[in-house]
Design a protein around this motif. Structure first.
Motif, PDB file in Angstrom:
ATOM      1  N   ASN A 111       1.266  -1.422  -0.267  1.00 56.87           N
ATOM      2  CA  ASN A 111      -0.564  -0.040   0.323  1.00 56.87           C
ATOM      3  C   ASN A 111       1.334   0.959   0.051  1.00 56.87           C
ATOM      4  OD1 ASN A 111       0.537   0.759   2.859  1.00 56.87           O
ATOM      5  ND2 ASN A 111      -0.914  -0.753   3.165  1.00 56.87           N
ATOM      6  N   ARG A 112       0.272   2.628  -0.244  1.00 58.33           N
ATOM      7  CA  ARG A 112       1.086   3.510  -0.562  1.00 58.33           C
ATOM      8  C   ARG A 112       1.573   4.035   0.879  1.00 58.33           C
ATOM      9  NH1 ARG A 112      -2.933   8.780  -0.223  1.00 58.33           N
ATOM     10  NH2 ARG A 112      -4.339   8.279   1.294  1.00 58.33           N
ATOM     11  N   TYR A 113       1.255   3.223   2.097  1.00 53.48           N
ATOM     12  CA  TYR A 113       2.332   3.719   3.702  1.00 53.48           C
ATOM     13  C   TYR A 113       3.208   2.491   3.515  1.00 53.48           C
ATOM     14  CZ  TYR A 113      -2.235   6.553   4.488  1.00 53.48           C
ATOM     15  OH  TYR A 113      -3.012   7.865   4.115  1.00 53.48           O
ATOM     16  N   HIS A 114       3.588   1.695   2.481  1.00 57.21           N
ATOM     17  CA  HIS A 114       4.606   1.183   4.059  1.00 57.21           C
ATOM     18  C   HIS A 114       6.527   1.727   2.989  1.00 57.21           C
ATOM     19  CE1 HIS A 114       5.826  -3.873   3.034  1.00 57.21           C
ATOM     20  NE2 HIS A 114       7.119  -2.636   3.462  1.00 57.21           N
ATOM     21  N   CYS A 115       6.849   2.061   3.692  1.00 50.81           N
ATOM     22  CA  CYS A 115       7.592   2.423   3.567  1.00 50.81           C
ATOM     23  C   CYS A 115       8.969   2.000   5.340  1.00 50.81           C
ATOM     24  CB  CYS A 115       8.184   3.309   2.942  1.00 50.81           C
ATOM     25  SG  CYS A 115       7.309   5.202   4.244  1.00 50.81           S
ATOM     26  N   CYS A 116       9.801   2.512   4.830  1.00 51.45           N
ATOM     27  CA  CYS A 116      10.387   2.281   6.245  1.00 51.45           C
ATOM     28  C   CYS A 116      10.251   3.161   7.354  1.00 51.45           C
ATOM     29  CB  CYS A 116      12.450   2.031   6.274  1.00 51.45           C
ATOM     30  SG  CYS A 116      12.766   0.608   5.325  1.00 51.45           S
ATOM     31  N   ALA A 117      10.172   4.299   6.722  1.00 54.11           N
ATOM     32  CA  ALA A 117       9.460   6.158   8.001  1.00 54.11           C
ATOM     33  C   ALA A 117       8.773   5.141   8.346  1.00 54.11           C
ATOM     34  CB  ALA A 117       9.575   6.645   6.328  1.00 54.11           C
ATOM     35  N   SER A 118       7.752   5.065   7.969  1.00 48.61           N
ATOM     36  CA  SER A 118       6.642   4.506   8.507  1.00 48.61           C
ATOM     37  C   SER A 118       6.113   3.470   9.167  1.00 48.61           C
ATOM     38  CB  SER A 118       4.385   4.903   7.636  1.00 48.61           C
ATOM     39  OG  SER A 118       5.064   3.022   6.733  1.00 48.61           O
ATOM     40  N   CYS A 119       7.752   2.981  10.268  1.00 49.71           N
ATOM     41  CA  CYS A 119       7.405   1.057  10.541  1.00 49.71           C
ATOM     42  C   CYS A 119       7.881   1.741  11.916  1.00 49.71           C
ATOM     43  CB  CYS A 119       8.129   1.041  10.509  1.00 49.71           C
ATOM     44  SG  CYS A 119       8.436  -0.896  10.946  1.00 49.71           S
ATOM     45  N   LYS A 120       7.354   0.949  12.368  1.00 48.24           N
ATOM     46  CA  LYS A 120       8.204   1.236  14.338  1.00 48.24           C
ATOM     47  C   LYS A 120       9.416   1.142  14.275  1.00 48.24           C
ATOM     48  CE  LYS A 120       5.786  -3.076  16.468  1.00 48.24           C
ATOM     49  NZ  LYS A 120       5.388  -3.938  17.236  1.00 48.24           N
ATOM     50  N   TRP A 121       9.714   0.382  13.539  1.00 54.73           N
ATOM     51  CA  TRP A 121      11.140   0.118  14.302  1.00 54.73           C
ATOM     52  C   TRP A 121      12.438   1.068  13.379  1.00 54.73           C
ATOM     53  CZ3 TRP A 121      11.529  -3.392  17.777  1.00 54.73           C
ATOM     54  CH2 TRP A 121      10.279  -3.787  17.411  1.00 54.73           C
ATOM     55  N   PHE A 122      11.349   2.191  12.879  1.00 51.07           N
ATOM     56  CA  PHE A 122      12.679   3.188  12.140  1.00 51.07           C
ATOM     57  C   PHE A 122      13.407   4.564  13.031  1.00 51.07           C
ATOM     58  CE2 PHE A 122      13.046   7.110   9.506  1.00 51.07           C
ATOM     59  CZ  PHE A 122      13.400   6.733   8.861  1.00 51.07           C
ATOM     60  N   ARG A 123      13.887   4.721  12.739  1.00 51.93           N
ATOM     61  CA  ARG A 123      14.801   5.565  13.908  1.00 51.93           C
ATOM     62  C   ARG A 123      15.411   6.492  13.065  1.00 51.93           C
ATOM     63  NH1 ARG A 123      11.455   3.809  16.463  1.00 51.93           N
ATOM     64  NH2 ARG A 123      11.581   2.515  18.935  1.00 51.93           N
ATOM     65  N   VAL A 124      15.501   7.558  12.947  1.00 50.51           N
ATOM     66  CA  VAL A 124      16.379   9.183  12.892  1.00 50.51           C
ATOM     67  C   VAL A 124      17.970   9.177  13.968  1.00 50.51           C
ATOM     68  CG1 VAL A 124      16.345  10.876  11.702  1.00 50.51           C
ATOM     69  CG2 VAL A 124      14.694   9.589  11.413  1.00 50.51           C
ATOM     70  N   GLU A 125      18.999   9.217  13.212  1.00 49.58           N
ATOM     71  CA  GLU A 125      19.441   9.345  14.207  1.00 49.58           C
ATOM     72  C   GLU A 125      20.140  10.861  14.203  1.00 49.58           C
ATOM     73  OE1 GLU A 125      21.786   5.846  14.205  1.00 49.58           O
ATOM     74  OE2 GLU A 125      20.557   4.750  15.612  1.00 49.58           O
ATOM     75  N   LYS A 126      20.572  12.137  14.824  1.00 50.22           N
ATOM     76  CA  LYS A 126      20.800  12.863  14.653  1.00 50.22           C
ATOM     77  C   LYS A 126      22.300  13.566  14.827  1.00 50.22           C
ATOM     78  CE  LYS A 126      16.181  15.674  12.536  1.00 50.22           C
ATOM     79  NZ  LYS A 126      16.154  16.525  13.106  1.00 50.22           N
ATOM     80  N   ASN A 127      23.459  13.113  14.597  1.00 49.22           N
ATOM     81  CA  ASN A 127      25.111  13.176  15.209  1.00 49.22           C
ATOM     82  C   ASN A 127      24.716  15.208  15.091  1.00 49.22           C
ATOM     83  OD1 ASN A 127      24.722  10.873  15.729  1.00 49.22           O
ATOM     84  ND2 ASN A 127      25.619  10.124  13.659  1.00 49.22           N
ATOM     85  N   SER A 128      25.690  15.558  16.361  1.00 46.89           N
ATOM     86  CA  SER A 128      26.135  17.357  15.812  1.00 46.89           C
ATOM     87  C   SER A 128      27.100  17.370  14.947  1.00 46.89           C
ATOM     88  CB  SER A 128      26.351  17.536  16.946  1.00 46.89           C
ATOM     89  OG  SER A 128      27.342  16.824  17.354  1.00 46.89           O
TER      90      SER A 128
END
Length: 59
Positions: free
Chosen positions: A2-19
């Motif tokens: 479906n159109r929502y299926h991607c890593c960004a919409s998964c509960k396991w997806f994390r964004v890591e911002k390093n300074s």
């Protein structure tokens, strides 16, 4: 899928911002770097995505 299926919409997806460094995307379930647009069979949507899919399907 479906159109929502991607890593960004998964509960396991994390964004890591390093300074001062590049932002990285990581799958905690698979244990490696990913991309928000990627799709895997282990996709488990976030609660907000499930609600949106249900709302879309009921319309």
């Amino acid at each position: 899928m479906n159109r929502y299926h991607c890593c960004a919409s998964c509960k396991w997806f994390r964004v890591e911002k390093n300074s001062g460094q590049k932002t990285t995307y990581h799958c905690r379930r698979l244990g490696y770097a990913t991309n928000p647009k990627y799709q895997f069979n282990c996709w488990d949507p976030k609660e907000a995505v499930i609600k949106r899919m249900n709302r879309t399907n009921s319309e």
